[in-house]
Structures are given as C-alpha cells and as structure tokens.
Design an enzyme around this catalytic site. Sequence first.
Site, PDB file in Angstrom:
ATOM      1  N   ASP A 158       0.879  -1.028   0.083  1.00 14.93           N
ATOM      2  CA  ASP A 158       0.039   0.094  -0.105  1.00 14.93           C
ATOM      3  C   ASP A 158       0.981   1.258   0.106  1.00 14.93           C
ATOM      4  O   ASP A 158       1.388   1.644   1.046  1.00 14.93           O
ATOM      5  CB  ASP A 158      -0.749   0.250   1.177  1.00 14.93           C
ATOM      6  CG  ASP A 158      -1.842  -1.120   1.118  1.00 14.93           C
ATOM      7  OD1 ASP A 158      -1.689  -1.931   0.559  1.00 14.93           O
ATOM      8  OD2 ASP A 158      -2.980  -0.819   1.637  1.00 14.93           O
ATOM      9  N   LYS A 227      -6.742   3.424  -3.482  1.00 12.23           N
ATOM     10  CA  LYS A 227      -7.162   3.149  -2.090  1.00 12.23           C
ATOM     11  C   LYS A 227      -7.449   4.844  -1.664  1.00 12.23           C
ATOM     12  O   LYS A 227      -6.792   5.545  -2.195  1.00 12.23           O
ATOM     13  CB  LYS A 227      -6.024   2.452  -1.355  1.00 12.23           C
ATOM     14  CG  LYS A 227      -6.351   2.611   0.182  1.00 12.23           C
ATOM     15  CD  LYS A 227      -5.195   1.736   0.752  1.00 12.23           C
ATOM     16  CE  LYS A 227      -5.050   1.984   2.574  1.00 12.23           C
ATOM     17  NZ  LYS A 227      -4.089   1.272   2.827  1.00 12.23           N
ATOM     18  N   LYS A 263     -10.098   0.421  -2.586  1.00 13.12           N
ATOM     19  CA  LYS A 263     -10.284  -0.025  -1.241  1.00 13.12           C
ATOM     20  C   LYS A 263     -10.269   1.441  -0.447  1.00 13.12           C
ATOM     21  O   LYS A 263      -9.570   2.156  -0.480  1.00 13.12           O
ATOM     22  CB  LYS A 263      -8.852  -0.619  -0.765  1.00 13.12           C
ATOM     23  CG  LYS A 263      -8.566  -0.630   0.643  1.00 13.12           C
ATOM     24  CD  LYS A 263      -7.169  -1.352   1.149  1.00 13.12           C
ATOM     25  CE  LYS A 263      -6.900  -1.257   2.494  1.00 13.12           C
ATOM     26  NZ  LYS A 263      -5.555  -1.628   2.952  1.00 13.12           N
TER      27      LYS A 263
END
Lengths: 327, 483
Positions: A158, A227, A263
């Site tokens: 991430d 995300k 996400k």
Amino acid sequence: MSPSSATSRARELLGVGSLTNKALRTWLHGLPGVDQVGIEARAAALATRSIKTTSKEWAIDTAIGMIDLTTLEGADTPGKVRSLCAKAKLPDPTDLGTPQVAAVCVYGDMVHIARESLGDSGIHVAAVATAFPSGRASLAVKLADTKDAVRAGADEIDMVIDRGAFLAGDYRLVFDQIAAVKEACARTGDEPDAHLKVILETGELATYDNVRRASWLAMLAGADFIKTSTGKIQPAATMPVTLLMLEAVRDWRELTGELVGVKPAGGIRTSKDALRYLVMVSEVAGDDWLTPQRFRFGASSLLTDLLLQRQKLRTGVYSGADYVTID
Amino acid sequence: MTRKFEYAPAPESRSVVDIASSYGLFIGGEFVDPSGGKSFKTINPATEEQLADVAEADAADVDKAVRAARRAYERTWSRLSGAERGKYLFRIARLLQERAREFAVLETLDNGKPIKESRDVDIPTAAAHFFYHAGWADKLEYAGLGPSPRALGVVGQVIPWNFPLLMLAWKIAPALATGNTVVLKPAETTPLTALLFADVCQQADLPAGVVNIVTGAGATGQALVEHPDVDKIAFTGSTDVGKSIARTVAGTRKRLTLELGGKAANIIFDDAPVDQAVEGIVNGIFFNQGQVCCAGSRLLVQESVAEDVIHRLQRRLGTLRVGDPMDKNTDVGAINSAAQLARITALTAAGEAEGATRWSPPCELPEHGFWFPPTVFTGVAQTHRIAQEEIFGPVLSVLTFRTPDEAVAKANNTPYGLSAGIWSEKGSRILAMADRLRAGVVWANTFNRFDPTSPFGGYKESGYGREGGRHGLAAYLDTEGTH
C-alpha cells in the site's frame, strides 16, 4: 511492468509522443467534471437501500472476506501483530464457519511477523510503504522501503502518492513514482509479484475533480488497486469519494479491459456502513467487483461490528462486546 | 460464494395505516354522506386491489361545502389574526411529520409510487410547505405585495393524482396562510391521503369549514369551478382541462391560477459533469414514473457526447428496480391508472411508428396492476409526437443539438413552458441559457428539486400563476384593494 513499459503504454493511451506534464494535464483535465452536490446526493440515495435477511447474511460474510485487518501504530509490537493475525484466521471462535479476512495490513518491519503467523492460511500480508503516511521521502528511500517489505514476504504493497507533487501539477513525477514502486513489487522466478495499492489520500486532494484525476493517473501508472486514505488524515474514506473511484475503475475497464480494485480505508466502523459500500460497489462498478480481488475495506474495528451482526442473525439476539474477541 | 448482490424483499408494513371501507365527504369539519348516495372505488394501481369506497360529491354537495367554507370565512377565519392562523398551520405541519409513515404508506398504496419517494419526498415536502407558509401568516404586510394585502375569500382547488398530498399542501398551505378558506377536490384515483388530511385538520382543531374536501371525478370539479360563490379557482392538471376551466371562469369575478402540462427539455452540454448528468436524466424522467408535469421528458444532448451519454444512461437504467412500490428498494413503481397506461402505450406506439428507436432495459413487470418499463427513444425528431406531446410516463425522447442556439431553439419549440434543465460545468453558459429558455423553472446541474421557498409555475400552455415562495402568496391575496 517496468517503468519504461508503463510509460510507453501511457503514451499510447494518451496518443502522445512524449509523456510530459502538459500531455498528462491535457488528458487528466479532459476527464468529465464532478458536480459536488450531485455526487453527494447519489451516494446518499444509495445509502437508503434496505438490505435484509438473506441479503444481509450474504453481505456481512462478503464484507468480512474483504477486510484488510489493519494495525498501523507507532506502538505496534510483535505480540499485537500476532494476535491480529490469529483473529484474521479465526474471526469468531464461536462459529468456525465465519469467513477469514482478506489480508492483514501492517508497517514494513512487521511483515515477517505477519507472514510467519499467517502461514499458509491464504490470508495476504499487506504492507504500507513509501514513507507512509506522508510520502515525504526521496524515491530511493521509497523504493528501498517497498523492496524491504516485498523481500520480507508482503503480498501487497500500500503506497502513498506524493500529494504535494500532484497538487503542484507535477503529474509526471507522481506517475513515475507509482511506476517505479510497481516495478519494486516484482519478484523473481515463479514467485508472484506483490500487488500494488495506490493510496490517493483523498482528504488532502480537496476536490472531487482532483480525486478523479488522481484515480486515473494511478491506474495509468499501473495501480492494481486505488485506495482512498491512509487513515491518518481526516476526512478518510467517504461514500461520495468511494463512489467516484468506483466510477473511475468502471470507466477504466471500458477503456482498457483491465479491472482495477478499490479500497476505501479509514472511518468505516459499522456493518451498516459496510453494507452501504457493497451496495455502491454492486450498483456503480458492478458485481464483478464484489470479490476481495477487487474490493477491500481498510479497517480495524469494522470486523468487530460485522461479527456482532453476524451473531445476531445466527442467534436472533444481540450478544454484546464481550462476545466478540478483541484483537 | 456467489458474486451477485441480490436484494431480499424489504416491504414496508402497511399495518401503520387503517383504511376505512368507505369514506364520506369532509364538509364543515365532519364527514358527511353525499346527498346523492353515490360512491366510487379507489384501487391500488400496483395490484388492482380495491382499497375503499369513496363518496361522489354532486353539485348539491359542492354547494354545501362552499357554504361551509363561506361561513367559516365570515365567522371565524377572517377574524383571526395572522399569528393565530399561523399556529394552526404549524400544528398541521407537525402532525404531518408525526404521521409521516402513515401518510407515506397510504400514498404509495393509492398512487402506486415507490415508498422511498412518498417517504423521502412527497410527505416531508408537504410538511415543509405548511411550515413555510405558517411563517408567512403574520408577515403578509411585509411580503412586498402592498401595504395591506387581503384574503380573497373562498377558494376552490382541484388537484391531480401524481403527487396527491404534496399538491394538496401546495394548494391549502398558502390559501390558509393568506386567510382564505378552502374547498378542495382531490383526483378521483387518489383521494385517500386528502381524506386522511381531513383527519389531521380535526386533530389540529382547525375551525370547522376552513378546509372542506369533496371527492369525485370531473363533474364534481366542474361544479366547484362553476359555483358562483367561489372567489378563486386554483387548478393543477392537464392543459385540456385547464383551458376548459379558463373558459368557464372567463367573464366572472373569479380569479384563476393554472399549473398545467409540460414537455421539459433537459439539456446536456459536452462539458457537463457526465455521471451526475446521467443521474439528473434518470431523476428527471423516471422519478414518479415520469408522471410529473415538469418531468425532463425531452433529452437534448450535444451531438459530440451523445453516444457516450446514451451509453452511460442505458447502463444506469439497467440498475433501476421496477416493481412492488411498497418495497423500500423499488425505484420505479406502478402507473397510476389503466387510462394513463393506455395513453402511454398509445404514444410510445406512435413513437415507434413515426421512426424513433425504442429501448428498455430488461425488466420483469408484475402480472397485475398497471406497469410500463422505463423507455428511451433515440433518433427522435422535433416533429415526432413523442417530442411534442406530454406523455406523462417513464418515457424519454432523446434529441441532439450542435450549438447553444440550436439547443435554445429546440427547447423553446413547444407549446409548453414549465421547466428546463441545463448541465454544464461553465457557469456563464448556464446563466446565458437560463435567460433564453422560456420556462418557469430552470434547473442547473440538477433536476426535479422542489422547495417551498421557490416559486413554481409555467409559461405559455403550462399555465399561469406561481406556487411557493413570495410570488405564490400573491395568487391568494387581493393586493390592489379591488376585490
């Protein structure tokens, strides 16, 4: 995908000979605008869907299976990470039929602990990298951070984008960093590459137009997932922002055929919220996204509420906080 | 695990509302039997189930109602201060909120509209109209309508079936706030929420005769319009009936306001926020099954983005949920009556016959009741009937344009002029367009938004007079001392 092949694909998509800031700007600013009132009204309308009985059961289990169970604290210890991993594998000891979560999300130095604890459970290890959460470090440091986590066994990285560069209009820099981190996610031999989630930190991008542009820029540079947030900045995930990102991946699929995941992370705490997000996934991007491969919740306390609601559906009565384990 | 999100049935309970087997007329503060003893049935258009027997008022009943209204005006209502009138209106508004669920369920049963619309739009907006006008009741001298505006007297009001309680609120709230008394005729297919509103009037201790409700069909409405002791007629409904009322009232002392049909253009420019524009198109024509006088029934889309917009629209329509109006997840409910369904069916058949291309998303329609799928016609020309006539159903006609001038010309090329929509990220273009569109309401980057503070009404054959806002008060006041 190497940075050079990312660049050549981007040149082809944009129809330009050289991937300059100007070319990227023309492309990103040519995307349709976003009307704030309209997108917020649409998100609010989707939130009124009524999910009951069998659909609620299905949606709760689906949501549990999409959680990136997260701990990202300076005070994280090996013990804390191990207990989180145990919960990821066995969310509810009173019901062994409870699905496992999708991944455990930790800082890079905890990856080997999580890897070891999760073993062959199939649960992924996700690591935040690239000088998370601010992203204020040189590219060399960001790449070293990434490679370190990949080497320690992370299945997913991430990363954060350089919001400063994005806001300054240096789209090429943001693109290059994403493409370089993507390359750092690669493994040699038969080992699968780590998947790349690109955190836009939408709370710092300020406008919906920026969120749309950042989403497209990240996908162009090779993101496997986009995300919303680090969870360290308010506002974190919101319904309208996630709706916009779902529109982006839907439109990207129509352009390229690729399915990029989404996400939302930070601030999603209740089952009711989670179900609203799943409604949005289904009605905006489509049911193809209703899988942990394409949709995740970045959350820590959400799992507890989903388990409580799951117990309620199973037994007909609410149990209480002491009937769900704390991680 | 399957990867398809099926929504289980989520029906709203109908046990919150008691429907009587028969209803009388509400005259002079109580329910009375009709003098002719006649009645008609009202049904649930989603199932064709009979809901209740409703009294049919004849000319004698209407006369009784007008007399009750006159008496209440002379003896009670005109003697109250504005602040006192306001208290009653506030009380009614609160009661509508308290009983919102009951009203929403009853509206959906009688009208066929989705419960989410009656729950989230019709009933809250109706209450908002009473709250808004309650506030005006003691401030009329400061409304900018002259130093001492005066009530007109007895007002006859005839309302349609598409927003039964909301149209009642649009009519009754300003009439009472300005000091008039009312005889109201609801539409024959949707009388039940008006009769429940009569119950609210009793509950609020509204003085007898201030609000009278006479149920019936066209003849009842005609008796009300022709009654010599009515000072003003307010009508919302079809242009044909509106014209006939105007002829009846011509040459009398009666005042008249008309809110009639429409054929609104929803104009999408190439710089529109496209995903929100698609939502606006859907909301513009599929809200309330398109049975909305200001519906965005003509989509004017700039040719350069037409293909993309239509693609996105069709994809979006695939997610609309058509079916049981009582299910909380239903987006599109039933058509209000067999007659309306027949009209929609006939006009869409004409659309196909005249050469437009018809498209509907795959959707299963219930076996009983009156249903029509969301429908989009592309390749529509100005000359087609589906581009000219008000369909009043879930049917969108798509036309294209090349330049702003062409958009204006096409949008205005209609006998109607009720509403229009403009979608563009360019503020200057929106303002320039709004100036040139001959429509009473112009929405920018939204559609079908209503607020009691905003006047609503038409140009040309869409009628005259305004409802809502400061302008709406003028329709119920003598501001020149001539009355």
